[in-house]
Write an enzyme that holds these catalytic residues in place. Structure first.
Site, PDB file in Angstrom:
ATOM      1  N   SER A 185       0.932  -1.178   0.167  1.00  0.00           N
ATOM      2  CA  SER A 185       0.052   0.085   0.164  1.00  0.00           C
ATOM      3  C   SER A 185       0.955   1.212   0.200  1.00  0.00           C
ATOM      4  CB  SER A 185      -0.947   0.035   1.192  1.00  0.00           C
ATOM      5  OG  SER A 185      -2.001   0.974   1.174  1.00  0.00           O
TER       6      SER A 185
ATOM      7  N   GLU B 295     -10.260  -2.831  -5.941  1.00  0.00           N
ATOM      8  CA  GLU B 295      -9.396  -1.838  -5.170  1.00  0.00           C
ATOM      9  C   GLU B 295      -9.576  -0.347  -5.865  1.00  0.00           C
ATOM     10  OE1 GLU B 295      -5.779  -2.494  -2.983  1.00  0.00           O
ATOM     11  OE2 GLU B 295      -5.790  -4.462  -4.011  1.00  0.00           O
TER      12      GLU B 295
ATOM     13  N   HIS C 152      -7.816  -5.177  -0.659  1.00  0.00           N
ATOM     14  CA  HIS C 152      -6.344  -4.645  -0.289  1.00  0.00           C
ATOM     15  C   HIS C 152      -5.656  -5.572   0.242  1.00  0.00           C
ATOM     16  CE1 HIS C 152      -3.811  -1.160  -0.228  1.00  0.00           C
ATOM     17  NE2 HIS C 152      -3.931  -0.701   0.902  1.00  0.00           N
TER      18      HIS C 152
END
Length: 297
Positions: free
Chosen positions: A144, A238, A268
């Site tokens: 991320s 996502e 995610h």
């Protein structure tokens, strides 16, 4: 079975208490509790230390090769999380790759805004080189925001005339702090965890007075020429899907060897959900194969 697993995981994530754009103090506690809820296997060693003056957690599993290393960057939108919080997923990478994972506890915003996290990432990498680990035996991995930080770090290493690592892997990278990708709206109803509003709040916390399109904060706007082989994994549900696709396109435009894997209907950082999702193991096996074939002798 896989379709059932994806649906069950989606429902579970939607019921979770995390609000990425919420009060930072509260969300830090929630984030920690979520990630620490799954026990780390008994055969995992996690030792705190420092690397280049930056706190790290070195994660090892049985049979790790001391000559190679994975430099690992955790998730948390630059304001949440820690090196210790991501030991579980770092250990799964370590186990499959056969290398120790050095998880970097980079400084968090808003207390330490950009470029503090990037400075810590570069310092840790430089220290790993100074310890005698050749760049050809180092891989960078990030989740991320940590994935965006991996890409930004590679650009910063190039700017500093430091050797590139052998390869880099990013899970669902947050690579555009302008939050302008088409999937921010197109996938908003499908994403069970992140919201564009929450990411905009966290982007302001991290970037401060800087332009959010600054290449070292949003690497999709950077010159990626000269970067090492790059593997990008992302889920089709996502809001960060477009960040991943555009990062891959940017890398390809700049002649980087890049592989983009879009996994259907997964949330995610699905790679951390191995207990619930067969796709997680398949994705990590692909990561292992990618890193191993790019180790250089």
């Amino acid at each position: 079975m896989t379709q059932q697993q994806r649906k069950a995981l989606d429902e579970l994530v939607r019921q979770g208490p995390l609000d990425v754009g919420g009060d930072i103090a509260e969300q830090r506690v929630i984030f920690h509790e979520m990630l620490s809820a799954t026990p780390v296997p008994d055969d995992v060693s996690a030792k705190r230390g420092e690397l280049g003056g930056v706190p790290v957690v070195t994660v090892e599993t049985p049979g790790t090769d001391p000559s190679v290393a994975v430099l690992y960057f955790h998730s948390g939108a630059y304001v949440l999380g820690s090196a210790a919080d991501c030991v579980g997923l770092a250990a799964e990478v370590s186990r499959r790759v056969g290398a120790r994972a050095v998880s970097v506890d980079y400084r968090l915003a808003p207390e330490h805004p950009f470029p503090a996290a990037l400075d810590d990432a570069v310092a840790a990498y430089r220290a790993l080189l100074d310890e005698g680990v050749p760049s050809t035996k180092i891989a960078l991995v990030g989740e991320s925001a940590g994935g965006g930080l991996v890409a930004a770090t590679l650009v910063a290493l190039k700017d500093a005339d430091l050797p590139q690592p052998s390869s880099a892997v990013v899970f669902s990278p947050w690579a555009d702090l302008t939050v302008s990708g088409a999937s921010m709206t197109g996938k908003a109803d499908l994403d069970p965890l992140l919201t564009p509003e929450g990411l905009r709040i966290r982007a302001r916390d991290y970037i401060g007075e800087h332009d959010p399109a600054t290449p070292l904060a949003s690497p999709i706007f950077a010159d990626l020429t000269g970067l090492p082989p790059l593997l990008i994994q992302v889920g089709s549900h996502e809001i960060l899907l477009d960040d991943a696709v555009r990062l891959a396109s940017r890398a390809a435009d700049h002649n980087v060897a890049v592989e983009l894997q879009v996994w259907p209907e997964v949330p995610h950082i699905f790679q951390g959900c191995g207990a619930l999702l067969d796709d997680a193991d398949r994705a990590l096996l692909a990561v292992s194969a990618f890193i191993k074939r790019n180790w250089l002798t």
